[in-house]
Enzyme design. Structure first.
Site, PDB file in Angstrom:
ATOM      1  N   ASP A  21       0.989  -1.335   0.026  1.00  0.00           N
ATOM      2  CA  ASP A  21       0.091   0.121   0.109  1.00  0.00           C
ATOM      3  C   ASP A  21       0.839   1.369   0.002  1.00  0.00           C
ATOM      4  O   ASP A  21       1.776   1.191   0.902  1.00  0.00           O
ATOM      5  CB  ASP A  21      -0.710  -0.079   1.131  1.00  0.00           C
ATOM      6  CG  ASP A  21      -1.638   1.359   1.390  1.00  0.00           C
ATOM      7  OD1 ASP A  21      -1.789   2.042   0.286  1.00  0.00           O
ATOM      8  OD2 ASP A  21      -2.164   1.474   2.676  1.00  0.00           O
ATOM      9  N   ASN A  23      -0.821   4.557  -0.784  1.00  0.00           N
ATOM     10  CA  ASN A  23      -1.483   5.839  -0.662  1.00  0.00           C
ATOM     11  C   ASN A  23      -2.570   5.602   0.763  1.00  0.00           C
ATOM     12  O   ASN A  23      -3.250   6.362   1.006  1.00  0.00           O
ATOM     13  CB  ASN A  23      -2.654   5.935  -1.534  1.00  0.00           C
ATOM     14  CG  ASN A  23      -3.492   4.873  -1.859  1.00  0.00           C
ATOM     15  OD1 ASN A  23      -3.454   3.639  -1.299  1.00  0.00           O
ATOM     16  ND2 ASN A  23      -4.624   4.825  -2.768  1.00  0.00           N
ATOM     17  N   ASP A  25      -4.397   3.590   2.489  1.00  0.00           N
ATOM     18  CA  ASP A  25      -5.829   3.326   2.651  1.00  0.00           C
ATOM     19  C   ASP A  25      -6.176   1.569   3.213  1.00  0.00           C
ATOM     20  O   ASP A  25      -6.947   1.441   3.153  1.00  0.00           O
ATOM     21  CB  ASP A  25      -6.675   3.512   1.368  1.00  0.00           C
ATOM     22  CG  ASP A  25      -6.040   2.667   0.214  1.00  0.00           C
ATOM     23  OD1 ASP A  25      -5.218   1.854   0.404  1.00  0.00           O
ATOM     24  OD2 ASP A  25      -6.827   2.711  -0.869  1.00  0.00           O
ATOM     25  N   ASP A  29      -1.478  -1.240  -3.893  1.00  0.00           N
ATOM     26  CA  ASP A  29      -1.750  -0.649  -5.150  1.00  0.00           C
ATOM     27  C   ASP A  29      -0.804  -0.987  -6.241  1.00  0.00           C
ATOM     28  O   ASP A  29       0.016  -1.654  -6.158  1.00  0.00           O
ATOM     29  CB  ASP A  29      -2.082   0.955  -5.050  1.00  0.00           C
ATOM     30  CG  ASP A  29      -1.028   1.188  -3.954  1.00  0.00           C
ATOM     31  OD1 ASP A  29       0.061   1.134  -4.343  1.00  0.00           O
ATOM     32  OD2 ASP A  29      -1.319   1.724  -2.994  1.00  0.00           O
ATOM     33  N   ASP A  98      -4.681 -10.709 -15.281  1.00  0.00           N
ATOM     34  CA  ASP A  98      -5.958 -11.554 -15.133  1.00  0.00           C
ATOM     35  C   ASP A  98      -6.958 -11.247 -15.979  1.00  0.00           C
ATOM     36  O   ASP A  98      -7.173 -10.032 -15.981  1.00  0.00           O
ATOM     37  CB  ASP A  98      -6.176 -11.629 -13.599  1.00  0.00           C
ATOM     38  CG  ASP A  98      -6.518 -13.051 -13.010  1.00  0.00           C
ATOM     39  OD1 ASP A  98      -7.219 -13.855 -13.644  1.00  0.00           O
ATOM     40  OD2 ASP A  98      -6.310 -13.202 -11.988  1.00  0.00           O
ATOM     41  N   ASP A 200      -9.256 -16.555 -16.229  1.00  0.00           N
ATOM     42  CA  ASP A 200      -9.992 -16.994 -15.299  1.00  0.00           C
ATOM     43  C   ASP A 200     -10.976 -18.141 -15.745  1.00  0.00           C
ATOM     44  O   ASP A 200     -11.712 -17.766 -16.792  1.00  0.00           O
ATOM     45  CB  ASP A 200     -10.605 -15.807 -14.485  1.00  0.00           C
ATOM     46  CG  ASP A 200     -11.279 -16.043 -13.425  1.00  0.00           C
ATOM     47  OD1 ASP A 200     -10.639 -16.728 -12.508  1.00  0.00           O
ATOM     48  OD2 ASP A 200     -12.659 -15.883 -13.387  1.00  0.00           O
ATOM     49  N   GLU A 268      -6.941 -21.360 -16.526  1.00  0.00           N
ATOM     50  CA  GLU A 268      -7.252 -21.735 -15.240  1.00  0.00           C
ATOM     51  C   GLU A 268      -8.372 -22.775 -15.519  1.00  0.00           C
ATOM     52  O   GLU A 268      -9.474 -22.625 -16.120  1.00  0.00           O
ATOM     53  CB  GLU A 268      -7.776 -20.765 -14.229  1.00  0.00           C
ATOM     54  CG  GLU A 268      -8.494 -21.397 -12.911  1.00  0.00           C
ATOM     55  CD  GLU A 268      -9.277 -20.325 -12.225  1.00  0.00           C
ATOM     56  OE1 GLU A 268      -9.337 -20.775 -10.883  1.00  0.00           O
ATOM     57  OE2 GLU A 268      -9.918 -19.592 -12.661  1.00  0.00           O
ATOM     58  N   HIS A 329      -4.689 -17.748  -4.958  1.00  0.00           N
ATOM     59  CA  HIS A 329      -5.411 -16.812  -4.087  1.00  0.00           C
ATOM     60  C   HIS A 329      -6.659 -17.570  -3.627  1.00  0.00           C
ATOM     61  O   HIS A 329      -7.453 -17.012  -2.968  1.00  0.00           O
ATOM     62  CB  HIS A 329      -5.653 -15.540  -4.956  1.00  0.00           C
ATOM     63  CG  HIS A 329      -6.377 -16.017  -6.198  1.00  0.00           C
ATOM     64  ND1 HIS A 329      -5.841 -16.501  -7.198  1.00  0.00           N
ATOM     65  CD2 HIS A 329      -7.613 -15.548  -6.582  1.00  0.00           C
ATOM     66  CE1 HIS A 329      -6.761 -16.806  -8.224  1.00  0.00           C
ATOM     67  NE2 HIS A 329      -7.819 -16.208  -7.867  1.00  0.00           N
ATOM     68  N   ASP A 330      -6.941 -18.790  -4.217  1.00  0.00           N
ATOM     69  CA  ASP A 330      -8.066 -19.673  -3.860  1.00  0.00           C
ATOM     70  C   ASP A 330      -7.746 -20.813  -3.115  1.00  0.00           C
ATOM     71  O   ASP A 330      -8.842 -21.347  -2.622  1.00  0.00           O
ATOM     72  CB  ASP A 330      -8.651 -20.127  -5.250  1.00  0.00           C
ATOM     73  CG  ASP A 330      -9.557 -18.896  -6.023  1.00  0.00           C
ATOM     74  OD1 ASP A 330      -9.720 -17.908  -5.435  1.00  0.00           O
ATOM     75  OD2 ASP A 330      -9.464 -19.117  -7.241  1.00  0.00           O
TER      76      ASP A 330
END
Length: 533
Positions: A21, A23, A25, A29, A98, A200, A268, A329-330
């Site tokens: 990160d 910025n 938040d 990013d 992706d 995907d 995928e 990520h899954d």
């Protein structure tokens, strides 16, 4: 062989919300990825795959796309992306995006038009069906996130299909205008210089034209999640999808044919090996690499892995290049599934098998799944089917960079909690430790880069027994042996006659492994790489 970059290279997946990160938040990013490019160079990877950064309502954290040709303000701007791409290319890094072609967000302008009336010109860009005779959904198909895959639209009195959330309506890939529009999206990013796409849920993109019911799954158990109650016989993996994949490949290849760098497509595809291989293509080439996820779920033992590797290698079509994945990520992280000692052995396996390896961010630190309190859950899958441990938040947590506040990821509260051991399990601390798993990954990737036998050479399984898996990698006169102990006890492995006098290149434990008398003494949970001669 003369290897292309995507054959010899190592791919590194970045989940952008959790990488860096800049910025303040609490969300990563594009500028943050740019700030960490030197780390990626030092790690030794060749390409980065960035999970979706398109404008999105973030109901499924970017996999609900509202505009395929821009960047979500949470991640930056299109100019930020162009800058990142330029910086990466200057450092010799390829960049993959992706691509999410199966479905859009329900806030995408295409779907807003499609649901506005039955007469709208984009009505058939999505999958609309009349109710069944009883007024219910058109068939029994189940969303991958549980519940019916059909959503009733009161205004136009039809159902639309969504393989995932109701906020993610599926595109109708049988419509020529949809195909043309999505192929233009690919060209938009290729023209900007993107080096390829991870596609995907490629096997989801076409559905049976007559929408019959899916049959029940005789092996279903409730802990598997509702989506597994039926076999996705008619809602996925339809024969016509291969023409779509071949069209995509033709577009990718057209850029390489212009004298530009070879573009790569990675699909995928969660299917058994025999059906997975069909996505390499038959009469026309399809994706370069249909993702091979077998290492994630196979029983973690030498004999089962040996059989898996042999069967996969034997199934590859002529010219098909293999690939290997340990996590994404899954799916649960490898350290969570196998433990820290075997996570090191798994690193050797991933980076010494024949084929392209894909590494998930943080696995090089031995990150495990992070415990997420109920109040912290963000993943819609966990929110829809709580208590089944199907949530993906535990593997999407922020990258720990150093010992400063919030591990150097952000100056504010991060969107998901950090790993509890971040004060010691972070990049800065582990870089200084010559025995850390991060150091092991760096050494393995460097060894792979410097040895053609590892990056592009031949593969031969060697005889093994018990919990020992051994194989040879060779290129011309260069011959290496990889030996992995998946057990908790030491084991003496007799080397082939041609490997007598081999010297140790690398060990997951330390470099004191004993090699003598034509044999090697492997300690418990140890993996080694030897050079013959």
């Amino acid at each position: 062989m003369t290897a292309l970059w995507w054959q010899a290279g190592v791919i590194y997946q970045i989940y952008p919300r959790s990488f860096q990160d800049t910025n303040d938040d609490g969300i990563g990013d594009l500028t943050g990825i740019g700030r960490r490019l030197e780390y990626l160079v030092s790690l030794g990877v060749d390409a980065i795959w960035i999970s979706p950064v398109y404008p999105s309502p973030m109901v499924d954290f970017g996999y609900d796309v509202a505009d395929y040709c821009d960047v979500d303000p949470r991640f930056g701007t299109l100019a930020d992306f162009d800058d990142l791409l330029m910086q990466a290319h200057r450092r010799g890094l390829k960049v993959l995006l992706d691509f999410v072609p199966n479905h859009t967000s329900d806030q995408h302008p295409w779907f807003v038009e499609s649901r506005s009336s039955r007469e709208n010109q984009k009505r058939n860009w999505y999958i609309w069906r009349d109710p069944a005779a009883d007024g219910g959904p058109p068939n029994n198909w189940i969303s991958d996130f549980g519940g019916s895959a059909w959503q009733w639209d009161k205004a136009t009195r039809q159902y639309y299909y969504h393989a995932f959330l109701k906020e993610q309506p599926d595109l109708n890939w049988r419509h020529p205008a949809v195909q043309a529009a999505m192929y233009d999206v690919m060209r938009f990013w290729f023209d900007r210089g993107v080096d390829g796409f991870r596609i995907d849920v490629l096997w989801h993109m076409l559905k049976a034209a007559d929408f019959p019911d899916n049959p029940p799954n005789p092996a279903y158990r409730s802990e598997m999640g509702e989506m597994h109650r039926l076999l996705q016989l008619h809602s996925t993996d339809q024969p016509e999808v291969h023409r779509i994949a071949a069209d995509m490949r033709e577009i990718a290849d057209s850029y390489g044919a212009r004298g530009q760098s070879e573009r790569v497509l990675i699909g995928e595809v969660y299917l058994p090996v025999d059906r997975l291989m069909q996505y390499y293509g038959d009469t026309r080439p399809e994706v370069h690499l249909p993702f091979n996820f077998q290492l994630i779920d196979t029983p973690w033992g030498a004999r089962s892995l040996a059989a898996l590797i042999a069967n996969y290698e034997a199934a590859l079509p002529s010219g098909g290049w293999p690939n290997w994945v340990l996590g994404n990520h899954d799916r649960p992280r490898v350290a969570a599934k196998r433990g820290q000692a075997q996570a090191r052995v798994a690193a050797v396996l991933l980076l010494t098998l024949r084929g392209t390896p894909t590494l998930y961010y943080g696995d090089e630190l031995g990150l495990s799944d992070v415990g997420i309190e109920p109040s912290q859950v963000r993943d819609p899958r966990e929110l829809r089917e709580p208590g089944l441990a199907l949530g993906r938040d535990p593997v999407r947590t922020p990258m720990p960079w150093d010992e400063s506040e919030n591990a150097g990821f952000t100056t504010v509260k991060p969107w998901l909690p950090l790993n509890a051991d971040w004060p010691t399990r972070n990049v800065a601390r582990m870089t200084e430790d010559s025995q850390s798993i991060l150091t092991l990954y760096r050494r393995l990737i460097a060894l792979r880069r410097n040895c053609l036998a590892l990056s592009t050479g031949d593969f031969v399984l060697l005889s093994g027994e018990g919990e020992i898996l051994a194989y040879e990698r060779r290129h011309d006169a260069e011959r290496l042996i990889v030996a992995l102990n998946f057990g908790g006890r030491p084991h003496r492995l007799q080397l082939p006659d041609w490997a007598r006098g081999s010297r140790l290149l690398l060990s997951t434990v330390d470099d004191a492994t004993l090699v003598e008398g034509g044999a090697i003494l492997l300690r418990s949970n140890e993996g080694v790489v030897l050079r013959a001669g």
